[in-house]
Design an enzyme around this catalytic site. Structure first.
Site, PDB file in Angstrom:
ATOM      1  N   GLU A  11       0.839  -1.201   0.000  1.00 18.73           N
ATOM      2  CA  GLU A  11       0.000   0.000   0.000  1.00 18.73           C
ATOM      3  C   GLU A  11       0.869   1.245   0.000  1.00 18.73           C
ATOM      4  O   GLU A  11       1.754   1.394   0.844  1.00 18.73           O
ATOM      5  CB  GLU A  11      -0.914   0.008   1.225  1.00 18.73           C
ATOM      6  CG  GLU A  11      -1.897   1.170   1.243  1.00 18.73           C
ATOM      7  CD  GLU A  11      -2.881   1.092   2.394  1.00 18.73           C
ATOM      8  OE1 GLU A  11      -3.369   2.151   2.819  1.00 18.73           O
ATOM      9  OE2 GLU A  11      -3.155  -0.026   2.869  1.00 18.73           O
ATOM     10  N   LYS A  20      -7.181  -0.486  11.850  1.00 21.76           N
ATOM     11  CA  LYS A  20      -6.622  -1.003  10.601  1.00 21.76           C
ATOM     12  C   LYS A  20      -5.382  -0.192  10.210  1.00 21.76           C
ATOM     13  O   LYS A  20      -4.374  -0.740   9.753  1.00 21.76           O
ATOM     14  CB  LYS A  20      -7.667  -0.946   9.489  1.00 21.76           C
ATOM     15  CG  LYS A  20      -7.221  -1.568   8.172  1.00 21.76           C
ATOM     16  CD  LYS A  20      -6.584  -0.579   7.219  1.00 21.76           C
ATOM     17  CE  LYS A  20      -6.183  -1.238   5.902  1.00 21.76           C
ATOM     18  NZ  LYS A  20      -5.451  -0.320   5.010  1.00 21.76           N
TER      19      LYS A  20
END
Length: 773
Positions: free
Chosen positions: A92, A277
């Site tokens: 990411e 998260k």
């Protein structure tokens, strides 16, 4: 305590401008700092560090290949007074940059402080239908020492290392389906530096028969628990208010925004899920890099977040008595630093060497600090500009890649996606189809997307209501560096180097350059170009305006092609265009030169002048201002620009030549005078159509520049390729020390230019074929 070898490695975690280096240069940088060995560096360069399919086939079943993930380094970490460079495996975008930024902020307040409890793993033994549940519980507790001793006898080496079974707990449950009674025994095992799953499972198996005889029940499950709430890691960071201020916000505003955002996560499970998260974005990246079970760590963290019956935040942010921002995190962290993954995966072993930890508890504390740092970055973004804006460019690049953009259109697609406001794969595919249909009329361009068109439009034609202003990049045919000392230089434009546009914005002045990955809000504390741009905006009477300045460069930065000057000129023209300021070319050139001074220290002025006027010229710097004479080539000059891929920092090379000149002014002035003579001869060769004479003069000029130690092995390779494939002249162009070179090809044989460009690309370089005149 860390080992002596690891202490030697961690002399510092700050590597200036690390993100600006190429992959190979980063490897060299960490090798020079002793973070990796020569063998590790060689393995990284040639790809031998990656997991081989034959090894993968011994790890899991039905192997058909190996999936690669990016390996990056988190920098600037100071934890418990010690520097760490932290390996991160994550796909990411922005996570590595956000962590390094958070660590940089944290170290200004003393860094992170972290600790971990003993590495206790829980094994569970389920006993079903004991005759007397209460009596069974009492009997198990009465045989505590016998159960622990039996468990430890199964792994005496762990006991010798200071670990082993430490204690037991007993719990009663009732089965929801049929009401059967269950007694569950928890075996608490200190696994030291091992992850310990197999060890604990073996102990649970080993004590099962004893527990059946003690309780009169039947043992079913005998397995570890991944809720490792007896192996907790904690971290804390303190940020003084002065270190929070920025992007137009005071320290108090940022502090209070972070606290409020965290309070939202503490009371709302929907927000807490996203909040946690983000924490695990950092924790999981370290877990993957170090060969730990990220799935188990995730499961434990989320279960721990629900320990009081409602899912909540894993972090706490508050103001201390001084008003500083304080952040804390506590979460289960059962990790290992020894065992199978280190032996089966060479990259994992190398990552442990980079990290240099001496125990699993040390690693657990580091991972808690990483989670806290990641949370700080996310909350700070939310409290200021909003996280979406910070992600926009990186997200657009990810979507463009997913849409299958070819290299030559990739950067253009990223820009168009951001312009459209719809950063979705379907939109990327639509735009990509448009770009493929617009591919006619292009000059043969760089593989990285530096395609220019003769008409000044093409693949980057504007699709917005706000028109773009443009400026030219440049190549210097003859005279670089000597021009700083009053000699002549000949420069020519690279078509359509940079475009810019200005739009009304929500707040402040935001500068966005998607292709270079730059997004920033201008503020008084900025340095370099951003600071000068902010000052110019004030001087133009625009200081109170909110605006977004978007820049679309068609050339890479720091490659000797005048990108910074073209950027400055394009931005000045975009401001003039949007606000109708009435600036003429002379005013634009003057303002752009101020930006060049901020970027390069003592520039000659040729780059901004060429960017402003956009035609080939003979240039000379003078006390009363620059003097330039337009040049018209009698025959077209067929050129190939070769890009070394190594950034050329003009300020550095100009300063290096100046130091040499100051040490021996007469010697270096003779060299500058010779370059001036070659340049003036080159002017006549251009206007008289003598390409071969011009090529010879370029070769001679390059010899002098090489003597000034401005060339590099990559530039020399490119020059050699050009000459061996038919170029009649080749030399570096611009500041040198990296950057680019130019090759002059015969004007009567177009095939030579194509051959030279193809040869450069085959050697792994980017190349651009242009015609001047």
């Amino acid at each position: 305590m860390a080992s002596e070898s690891s202490e030697k490695k961690h002399s510092g975690s700050r590597i200036p401008d690390f993100y600006r280096l190429s992959v190979q240069e980063r490897v060299r940088a960490i090798e020079e700092r002793g973070l990796i060995s020569r063998a590790d560096a060689a393995a990284l360069r040639n790809g031998e560090h990656t997991l081989r399919p034959s090894n993968a086939d011994r790890m899991i079943e039905n192997v058909i290949g190996v999936l690669g993930l990016p390996l990056g380094l988190g920098l600037n970490f100071l934890i418990n007074g010690r520097d760490y460079v932290i390996p991160l495996v994550v796909e990411e975008p922005s996570i590595v940059a956000a962590l390094s930024s958070a660590a940089k902020t944290a170290r200004l307040g003393g860094g992170f402080f972290a600790e971990a409890t003993d590495p206790i793993l829980i094994g569970q033994v389920q006993i079903v239908a004991p005759a007397e549940p209460e009596a069974a519980v009492a009997a198990v507790l009465a045989h505590r020492e016998e159960i622990i001793n039996l468990a430890n006898s199964l792994h005496p080496k762990m006991l010798a290392r200071g670990g082993g079974a430490r204690d037991i707990e007993v719990h009663r449950h009732t089965a929801p389906t049929d009401g059967r009674e269950m007694v569950v025994v928890h075996l608490l095992v200190d696994t030291r530096d091992a992850m310990g799953a197999n060890l604990v499972n073996t102990m649970c198996e080993g004590v099962a028969s004893l527990l059946e005889s003690i309780t009169g029940g039947q043992v079913y499950l005998r397995i570890l628990s991944n809720l490792t709430d007896r192996a907790l890691a904690r971290a804390e960071m303190t940020v003084p208010l002065a270190n929070l201020a920025g992007k137009g916000y005071s320290g108090e505003q940022v502090r209070d925004g972070i606290i409020l955002a965290n309070d939202f996560a503490r009371v709302d499970p929907y927000r807490a899920t996203t909040h946690n998260k983000g924490i695990m974005n950092g924790v999981d990246a370290v877990a993957l890099a170090t060969g730990n079970d990220w799935r188990a760590i995730e499961a434990a963290a989320h279960a721990y977040a629900s320990r009081d019956g409602r899912y909540t935040s894993l972090t706490e942010w508050f103001a201390n008595d001084r008003g500083d921002l304080v952040g804390r995190i506590e979460l289960p962290m059962k990790v290992g630093t020894v065992g199978g993954p280190l032996q089966s995966n060479a990259t994992v072993a190398m990552n442990h060497r980079i990290l240099g930890v001496s125990s699993a508890q040390e690693l657990a504390g580091i991972m808690a600090a990483v989670g806290l740092g990641q949370n700080f970055s996310a909350l700070r973004a939310l409290a200021t500009d909003g996280i979406q804006q910070g992600h926009m460019t990186l997200h657009a690049r990810t979507v463009a890649n997913a849409a299958g953009a070819p290299p030559e259109l990739f950067e253009t697609l990223v820009e168009r996606l951001i312009e459209s406001g719809e950063i979705k794969i379907w939109r990327a595919q639509e735009i990509l189809n448009e770009l493929l249909q617009e591919a006619t009329g292009e000059v043969r361009g760089l593989g990285g997307g530096i395609a220019a068109t003769r008409s000044g439009h093409g693949a980057d034609a504007d699709h917005s209501s706000e028109p773009r202003a443009c400026a030219h990049g440049k190549i210097i045919l003859l005279g670089e560096h000597a021009v700083v000392y009053g000699s002549h230089a000949i420069a020519a434009p690279v078509p359509l180097a940079v475009e810019a546009r200005v739009m009304d914005g929500p707040e402040g002045v935001r500068l966005m350059i998607p292709r270079w990955g730059l997004e920033q809000r201008l503020k008084p504390s900025d340095e370099g170009f951003a600071r000068v741009l902010g000052s110019i905006i004030d001087d133009l009477g625009l200081g109170g305006r909110s605006m977004t300045i978007e820049v679309f460069p068609k050339v890479p930065r720091a490659m000797g092609l005048g990108a910074s000057s073209a950027l400055a000129v394009a931005v000045m023209r975009a401001l003039d265009q949007h606000y109708r300021l009435g600036l003429d070319d002379e005013a634009v050139n003057r303002l752009a030169f101020l930006c060049e001074q901020a970027a390069h220290g003592t520039p000659s002025g040729i780059d901004n002048t060429l960017a402003t006027y956009g035609r080939m010229m003979l240039y000379q710097r003078g006390d009363a201002g620059p003097r330039f004479q337009p040049l018209d080539a009698a025959v077209p000059l067929r050129m190939v620009v070769g890009i070394s891929g190594q950034e050329s920092l003009t300020a550095r090379t100009v300063a290096g030549v100046r130091r040499a000149w100051e040490g021996a002014p007469e010697r270096y002035q003779r060299m500058f005078d010779e370059i001036d003579r070659l340049t003036l001869e080159g002017m006549h060769a251009i206007t008289e159509g003598d390409s071969r004479a011009l090529g010879e003069l370029m070769n001679l000029c390059h010899g002098i520049l090489n003597g000034l130690q401005l060339s590099t092995p990559a530039l020399e390779e490119l020059i050699g390729i050009a000459r061996s494939h038919g170029a009649i002249g080749a030399k570096l162009t611009g500041g040198g020390g990296g950057g680019s070179m130019i090759a002059l090809c015969p004007d009567d044989d177009p095939a030579v230019g194509r051959n030279v460009q193809d040869a450069m690309r085959n050697a792994g370089y980017e190349a651009l074929e242009v015609t001047i005149g």
